[in-house]
Design an enzyme around this catalytic site. Sequence first.
Site, PDB file in Angstrom:
ATOM      1  N   CYS A  38      20.005  -8.603  -6.635  1.00 54.49           N
ATOM      2  CA  CYS A  38      19.391  -8.276  -5.382  1.00 54.49           C
ATOM      3  C   CYS A  38      20.543  -7.944  -4.367  1.00 54.49           C
ATOM      4  O   CYS A  38      20.042  -7.170  -3.395  1.00 54.49           O
ATOM      5  CB  CYS A  38      18.701  -9.596  -4.926  1.00 54.49           C
ATOM      6  SG  CYS A  38      17.484 -10.252  -5.738  1.00 54.49           S
ATOM      7  N   HIS A  94      11.055  -7.701  -0.007  1.00 53.42           N
ATOM      8  CA  HIS A  94      12.395  -7.787  -0.823  1.00 53.42           C
ATOM      9  C   HIS A  94      12.152  -6.690  -2.029  1.00 53.42           C
ATOM     10  O   HIS A  94      11.950  -7.009  -2.936  1.00 53.42           O
ATOM     11  CB  HIS A  94      12.768  -9.093  -1.242  1.00 53.42           C
ATOM     12  CG  HIS A  94      13.819  -9.310  -1.983  1.00 53.42           C
ATOM     13  ND1 HIS A  94      14.884  -8.288  -2.046  1.00 53.42           N
ATOM     14  CD2 HIS A  94      14.168 -10.267  -3.003  1.00 53.42           C
ATOM     15  CE1 HIS A  94      16.048  -8.620  -2.613  1.00 53.42           C
ATOM     16  NE2 HIS A  94      15.387  -9.756  -3.606  1.00 53.42           N
ATOM     17  N   CYS A 103      21.631 -13.912  -1.780  1.00 55.57           N
ATOM     18  CA  CYS A 103      22.034 -14.229  -2.912  1.00 55.57           C
ATOM     19  C   CYS A 103      21.442 -13.382  -3.979  1.00 55.57           C
ATOM     20  O   CYS A 103      21.068 -12.591  -3.722  1.00 55.57           O
ATOM     21  CB  CYS A 103      21.149 -15.632  -3.247  1.00 55.57           C
ATOM     22  SG  CYS A 103      19.428 -15.420  -3.114  1.00 55.57           S
TER      23      CYS A 103
END
Length: 383
Positions: A95, A339, A369
């Site tokens: 990510c 996201h 994260c």
Amino acid sequence: MPEAFIIDAVRTPVTRRKGGGEVGGGLAGVHPADLGAHVIKALLARTKADPGAVDDVVFGCVDTIGPQAGDIARTAWLAAGLPEAVPGVTVDRQCGSSQQALHFAAQAVLSGTAGLVVAGGVQNMSMVPIGSAMGAEDPFSGSEGWRARYGAEEISQFRAADLIAVKWGIGRAEMERFALASHQRAARAIDGGAFTGEIAPYRDITTDEGPRRDSTLEKMAALRPLREGGLITAALSSQISDGAAALLIASDDAVRRHGLRPRARITHLSARGDDPVLMLTAPIPATAHALKSTGLTLDDIDLVEINEAFGSVVLAWQRETGADLDRVNVSGGAIALGHPLGATGARLLTTLVHNLERTGGRRGLVTMCEGGGQANVTIIERV
């Protein structure tokens, strides 16, 4: 000492995935190379930078298969009709891929091996669903070394989010209040034009699709957990999305030579690791490391962007850091805005640059994260 500057930062609207019961999907049918090309062209148009002077293109992307395969950074640059002499490289730190792309770009500039670098990321999760590149049940099964160290327990972001909630004593109602605030902040930001300067509309797609204006605590409370016996629901999770973002990074010498006007200075870059089973806790030690390295405290940071992978992630980080949530994700986060994996780090940085200018803030921090129990931290200072 050499410096690295952000000349400008731009993104597409973040749109909902196609399918899965979601409504919208304005970018769902757009090839990832064209999404990347769109933000690159918009970035160069805004900065009036010479494309031929760009030394490299560094893009983040996760699940680089199908239309995202073949070095999407290079493909996006070429799809934009830009000089073939400029290379591109694709980064996968899960990510945090596009945040790491910016780190690599800034490090190249700071080392003196590059003067101008385009950094960013792209992800079309409608075309390439999350986890498509695994080719197996998960990346760990079958590894003797992994099993010897971590056993055969489930490695899952959903389990990790639940484990974090339990470890830090974060109740579902608290997370639902946080999630509702994310939607409310995002809606206010859209209505107030906070995103207008950072978004390059793609054809008739002009606005982020994720915020749910009709969301209520009662509706959230009625949802079933994603895991049996768990706390995390879809309302407490980041939305699956499509989008792209790009930033132009320049050395102080390149700023002078090309007559560029910086918007921010990059003052800190770092990444740290933590427990890969809890997976999503690394922003806590990463933030502590960044602040110790710079001699700053969170009181010195005007705005923070931390990816809302799950409500428990941000609230656990807040518990440990003591951060003032009034300075965190002031325009909403991924629970509301979405996201798009490999593009999110660049999206957060883009929003931070614009929000610092809009609010008159001086310093901003981005962290998120990442799979494997990792986190990047970037600190910037408005010029």
